[in-house]
Design an enzyme around this catalytic site. Structure first.
Site, PDB file in Angstrom:
ATOM      1  N   GLU A 118       3.660  -4.854   2.769  1.00  0.00           N
ATOM      2  CA  GLU A 118       3.663  -3.461   3.222  1.00  0.00           C
ATOM      3  C   GLU A 118       2.999  -2.482   2.258  1.00  0.00           C
ATOM      4  O   GLU A 118       3.644  -1.528   1.790  1.00  0.00           O
ATOM      5  CB  GLU A 118       5.097  -2.994   3.477  1.00  0.00           C
ATOM      6  CG  GLU A 118       5.820  -3.772   4.560  1.00  0.00           C
ATOM      7  CD  GLU A 118       7.215  -3.225   4.854  1.00  0.00           C
ATOM      8  OE1 GLU A 118       7.725  -2.404   4.058  1.00  0.00           O
ATOM      9  OE2 GLU A 118       7.794  -3.613   5.870  1.00  0.00           O
TER      10      GLU A 118
ATOM     11  N   GLU B 262       8.881  -9.768   9.476  1.00  0.00           N
ATOM     12  CA  GLU B 262      10.217  -9.188   9.282  1.00  0.00           C
ATOM     13  C   GLU B 262      10.656  -8.516  10.570  1.00  0.00           C
ATOM     14  O   GLU B 262       9.867  -7.824  11.215  1.00  0.00           O
ATOM     15  CB  GLU B 262      10.229  -8.104   8.191  1.00  0.00           C
ATOM     16  CG  GLU B 262      10.130  -8.605   6.790  1.00  0.00           C
ATOM     17  CD  GLU B 262      10.221  -7.473   5.758  1.00  0.00           C
ATOM     18  OE1 GLU B 262      10.805  -6.406   6.063  1.00  0.00           O
ATOM     19  OE2 GLU B 262       9.695  -7.672   4.649  1.00  0.00           O
TER      20      GLU B 262
END
Ligand code: FCB
Length: 467
Positions: free
Chosen positions: A191, A372
């Site tokens: 991320e 995720e």
């Protein structure tokens, strides 16, 4: 510092898991199976969130070590004590029956100064972990950097500086030199869009900058770091991907200024990363802003095509026009009717279907892995010693139905990883938000599989979303 995720989603809290796909009904839905053979079922974790042992075996400091979150505020020691309990954790993973385990290597364990001298003891830990996973029949998916930047590199500017991309490549080569003979699945950065936005744009995460210029510096330098690593790790038997946090960005109302605010947020949060990675260069609206940072050849480095795009999905983001936007938390306003999790983030599995279709259409159907997805909660151990987290099961199930729908709609989806394997130290939420399939008693380190553990085991073993 704001509490975790508050900066992207603020709104009324009501723990409801019946979302856009409609209420979950056992009778109506039955067991489903659209998952292709070879679809990878896995669980995710990250080093700082589970390891503990911050001062052991020569590990250096990271930029997150001093952060405390939750009530009472606590830091990343002891986390889940995984640094010592990893053999037991491998047994749990084996019992869970997943094919793959995504974890991260702590840069500060391997290079305590961020660069230079290698800490062999730190590397040895991951070497043993990889061997243990492989002999238990699990495929390790290795993320090389999940937010825990070595503090000395931050002192030198962190991602504001271009040199950090070079330091990252050096570190990647050290790790690959040690475990690369056994690892086929790699993720350079976790991320980078959250790192840039939270750490350099709105300042709610370390290093805490709220500075537009630093934000764009960090975007370009992380893009560059990722491209260098994608190239260095590429290989015939390798599956190397980038991981971004992706949410549909929705205007908080139909007012034109809110629509513009949502588009602007999408531009800086998603497209500044995805467009150059997937070969489109920086979006036109950012070209002038990025020009002073881009050196000849950079865009080619950044566009080293990943084997897959990893997508971390939690829920949509609602934006409204606000002074200071897009670098202002105050423009995040979730409409009152949207169901929310215990930490105020919207629940919307339909949003996952939406982003998967958008990626398919905008970027030419790249292979995607959901790296995720999960639901936080304040799970408690019942008097019978069980942890019934039915809400998590409903959440995961509704999102897997969205994944199935996306598969049917022609998205190239290769796998799905639950966040998280274990209850973890959740950054600025501390220990208050539990995401694990396995409950962790943070005082004793004891582990108890929750109901969702058994449910996910039957999903991964049967390749079907069971009720
Ligand atoms: C993601 C992070 C992960 C975890 C989840 C809840 O953004 O990658 O470490 O904290 O959120």
């Amino acid at each position: 510092m704001m509490r975790r995720r508050e900066f992207i989603q603020a709104g009324p809290a009501a723990l409801l898991v019946n979302d856009a796909l409609g209420p979950f009904s056992l009778e109506k839905e039955g067991a489903l199976s659209a998952f292709p053979p070879g679809f990878v079922w896995g669980v995710s974790s990250s080093a700082l969130q589970i390891e503990g042992a911050l001062d052991e075996d020569g590990r250096g400091p990271s930029i997150w070590d001093q952060t405390k979150g939750g009530d009472p505020p606590r830091g990343p020691e002891p986390a889940a004590g995984h640094y010592h309990r990893w053999p037991d954790d491998i047994l749990l993973l084996q019992n869970l029956g997943v094919a793959a385990y995504r974890f991260s290597v702590a840069w500060p364990r391997v290079l305590p100064e961020g660069a230079g001298t290698v800490n062999q003891k730190g590397l040895d830990f991951y070497d043993r972990l990889v061997d243990g996973l492989l002999s238990a029949g699990l495929t390790p998916w290795v993320c090389l950097h999940h937010w825990d930047l070595p503090a000395p590199l931050q002192k030198a500017g962190g991602w504001i500086g271009r040199e950090t991309a070079d330091r990252f490549l050096e570190y990647v080569l050290v790790v690959a030199g040690c475990i690369g003979d056994r690892i086929h699945h790699w993720i350079p950065l976790n991320e980078p869009n959250v790192v840039s936005y939270g750490g350099y744009g709105v300042g709610v995460y370390p290093p805490g900058h709220m500075n537009e210029e630093f934000f764009f510096d960090s975007v370009h330098h992380q893009n560059l770091a990722q491209g260098l690593a994608l190239k260095a790790l590429a290989g015939r038997d390798r599956f190397v991907g980038s991981v971004l946090s992706i949410s549909p960005v929705r205007p908080a109302s139909s007012r034109p200024q809110d629509i513009a605010a949502a588009e602007l947020h999408d531009l800086i949060y998603h497209r500044a990363f995805l467009d150059p990675l997937l070969g489109h260069g920086y979006p036109e609206a950012l070209a002038l802003r990025m020009a002073p940072l881009v050196r000849p050849g950079d865009l080619e480095v950044i566009a080293h095509r990943p084997d897959f795009l990893g997508l971390n999905y939690y829920g949509p983001t609602y934006r409204q026009a606000w002074p200071g936007a897009p670098f202002s938390n105050d423009g995040n306003v979730t409409p009152a009717h949207v169901p929310m999790t215990s930490e105020n983030s919207p629940i919307d599995s339909q949003g996952l279907f939406e982003v998967l279709c958008n990626i398919r259409d905008r970027y030419g159907r790249p292979p995607v892995v959901i790296t995720e997805n999960g639901l936080p909660g304040s799970d408690v151990v019942g008097t019978d010693g069980r942890i019934d987290d039915d809400e998590r099961i409903r959440f995961l199930r509704s999102h897997l139905l969205a994944v199935e729908k996306a598969l049917t709609a022609g998205c190239d989806l290769r796998g799905y990883f639950v966040w998280s394997f274990l209850d973890s130290w959740e950054w600025t939420w501390g220990y208050d938000q539990r995401f694990g399939l396995v409950y962790v008693d943070f005082d004793t380190g004891a582990r108890i599989p929750k109901s969702s553990f058994g449910w996910y085991r039957s999903v991964s073993r049967s390749n079907q979303v069971r009720p």
